[in-house]
Design an enzyme around this catalytic site. Structure first.
Site, short mmCIF file in Angstrom:
data_model
loop_
_atom_site.label_atom_id
_atom_site.label_comp_id
_atom_site.label_asym_id
_atom_site.label_seq_id
_atom_site.Cartn_x
_atom_site.Cartn_y
_atom_site.Cartn_z
CB SER A 126 -6.17 -12.70 -9.29
OG SER A 126 -4.93 -12.67 -8.64
CE1 TYR A 150 -8.68 -14.71 -4.88
CE2 TYR A 150 -6.32 -14.80 -5.31
CZ TYR A 150 -7.51 -14.12 -5.36
OH TYR A 150 -7.56 -12.85 -5.88
CE LYS A 154 -10.76 -13.70 -7.77
NZ LYS A 154 -11.91 -12.81 -7.85
C1 UD1 Z 1 -0.84 -12.29 -2.78
C2 UD1 Z 1 -1.51 -13.57 -3.16
C3 UD1 Z 1 -2.22 -13.36 -4.47
C4 UD1 Z 1 -3.19 -12.19 -4.37
C5 UD1 Z 1 -2.44 -10.94 -3.93
C6 UD1 Z 1 -3.38 -9.78 -3.68
C7 UD1 Z 1 -0.11 -15.33 -2.14
C8 UD1 Z 1 0.82 -16.47 -2.38
N1 UD1 Z 1 -0.53 -14.65 -3.23
O1 UD1 Z 1 0.13 -12.01 -3.76
O2 UD1 Z 1 -2.91 -14.53 -4.82
O3 UD1 Z 1 -3.81 -11.98 -5.60
O4 UD1 Z 1 -1.75 -11.21 -2.71
O5 UD1 Z 1 -2.64 -8.60 -3.57
O6 UD1 Z 1 -0.46 -15.03 -1.03
N2 UD1 Z 1 6.11 -10.31 1.74
C9 UD1 Z 1 7.04 -10.24 2.76
N3 UD1 Z 1 6.58 -10.08 4.03
C10 UD1 Z 1 5.25 -9.99 4.33
C11 UD1 Z 1 4.31 -10.05 3.28
C12 UD1 Z 1 4.78 -10.23 2.00
O7 UD1 Z 1 8.23 -10.32 2.53
O8 UD1 Z 1 4.90 -9.86 5.52
C13 UD1 Z 1 6.60 -10.45 0.35
C14 UD1 Z 1 6.12 -11.70 -0.35
O9 UD1 Z 1 6.98 -12.78 -0.12
C15 UD1 Z 1 6.13 -11.22 -1.81
C16 UD1 Z 1 5.77 -9.74 -1.72
O10 UD1 Z 1 6.07 -9.36 -0.37
O11 UD1 Z 1 7.40 -11.32 -2.37
C17 UD1 Z 1 4.31 -9.45 -1.96
O12 UD1 Z 1 3.52 -10.26 -1.12
P1 UD1 Z 1 1.94 -10.05 -1.00
O13 UD1 Z 1 1.63 -8.61 -0.76
O14 UD1 Z 1 1.43 -11.04 -0.01
O15 UD1 Z 1 1.40 -10.37 -2.46
P2 UD1 Z 1 1.59 -11.70 -3.36
O16 UD1 Z 1 2.14 -12.81 -2.58
O17 UD1 Z 1 2.31 -11.30 -4.59
#
Ligand code: UD1
Length: 342
Positions: A126, A150, A154
């Site tokens: 990842s 996590y 990895k």
């Molecule tokens: C997350 C995990 C990462 C994992 C990946 C799998 C964390 C810190 N990281 O990545 O380890 O490999 O998922 O896909 O959890 N966001 C919102 N609102 C929400 C959800 C997300 O604004 O309800 C934003 C987040 O702040 C981020 C983006 O959307 O900027 C993507 O978030 P997310 O889909 O959770 O992925 P990651 O955080 O990049």
């Protein structure tokens, strides 16, 4: 045609990869403990492809069970190892569980492979192991700095793979690949298989889908003050079918090549902000999706975007599907399967 063992093949990325592998003519034995997946995903994979696969309930931490799988199904040409836990928040609360499932499970699998003379493995890694990167796009040479258990798990499996590869000159026949996924989203265009998160989704795309379905009232955008063009977080989203294709070409590259350890980013190289992703989803759904900007989520970073150049050079692989397709296919899946696999 290769005979392959797929661990965690009933899960989100595993099931989509099974579709691509079956369509490429490979024979599959899938093992899964169904902790976060269900057998129905594999049945749908069979319907989609018109091919069959062997499915067994087994846990990768169970060494005797793994040995029995290897003994009963004859020689495997290679293994793709998806089985593992992936929720960042849960990993902070249950670190030993993450080390046990992700690290001990991988070690047990490698041991069973070695005992049965199978030395070709593709491992689900990842981009989370880059932590907060110094710069973007991120190449595979960037420092490994995971910021949660996590990511640590990895990184530990990648380290273990390197030790195995270096244990004898010339990798002693091991052909290993660690694939560092960026943000996999979307679904098979048929709408038959897709991501089925349990409970409240942590990840952006499943959350947006559920708000669009009316299951949740509004999306919280975590942070409007990031140092990014529109202030929301930027990620590299990759359609799960592009990711699946990446596994198939990696496996075939390993089987055709010399013993080696390959470490590759699988991403698009394009950054998309939360607000851009939301706007793309709204275009697909045809209406606005309620949202509000709230505080940053602890542990988040401003931006992660892949440098996918090595995968292009080594495999000739690059992403083909657009953000619009990621949204359309994810939405199609969500509408057809509001309860996931039921
Ligand atoms: C997350 C995990 C990462 C994992 C990946 C799998 C964390 C810190 N990281 O990545 O380890 O490999 O998922 O896909 O959890 N966001 C919102 N609102 C929400 C959800 C997300 O604004 O309800 C934003 C987040 O702040 C981020 C983006 O959307 O900027 C993507 O978030 P997310 O889909 O959770 O992925 P990651 O955080 O990049």
């Amino acid at each position: 045609m290769a005979r392959l063992l797929i661990t965690g093949g009933a899960g989100f990325i595993g099931s989509h990869t099974c579709v691509v592998l079956l369509q490429a003519g490979h024979e599959l034995v899938v093992i899964d403990n169904f902790h976060n997946s269900c057998p129905e995903a594999c049945r749908r994979v069979e319907r989609l492809t018109g091919r069959t696969l062997v499915l067994e309930q087994a846990d990768v931490r169970d060494g005797p069970r793994l040995n029995s799988v290897f003994d009963r199904h004859g020689r495997f040409d290679g293994v793709i190892h998806f089985a593992g836990l992936k929720a960042v928040g849960e990993s902070v609360k249950e670190p030993l569980l993450y080390w046990h499932v992700n690290v001990c499970g991988s070690r047990t699998l490698l041991q069973a492979m070695a005992a049965h003379g199978c030395r070709t493995l593709v491992f689900s890694s990842s981009a989370t192991l880059y932590g907060n990167p110094d710069s973007n796009p991120i190449a595979e040479t960037a420092p490994i700095r995971p910021v949660n258990p996590y990511g640590q798990s990895k990184a530990a499996v990648e380290r273990m793979s390197r030790d195995v590869a270096e244990s004898q000159p010339g990798c002693k026949g091991w052909r290993l690949a660690c694939l560092r996924y960026f943000n996999p989203v979307g679904a098979h265009p048929s709408g038959e298989i897709g991501e089925a998160p349990q409970g409240i989704p942590d990840n952006l795309f499943p959350f947006i889908s559920q708000v669009a379905m009316g299951e949740r009232s509004s999306l919280d955008v975590f942070g409007g003050d990031w140092p990014t063009p529109d202030g929301s977080g930027v990620r590299d989203y990759i359609h799960v079918m592009d990711l699946a294709a990446g596994h198939c070409v990696t496996l075939e590259h390993l089987l055709d090549g010399q013993p080696q350890l390959l470490t590759l980013n699988l991403g698009s190289g394009c950054g998309t902000s939360v607000l851009q992703a939301l706007a793309a989803f709204e275009r697909v759904v045809g209406r606005s999706i309620p949202h509000r900007i709230v505080a940053r989520r602890p542990g988040d970073v401003a931006m992660t975007v892949a440098d996918p150049g090595r995968a292009a050079a080594v495999l000739g692989w690059q992403t083909e599907r657009t953000l619009a397709e990621m949204c359309a296919d994810g939405w199609h899946w969500q509408q057809r399967n509001p309860l996931g696999f039921g």
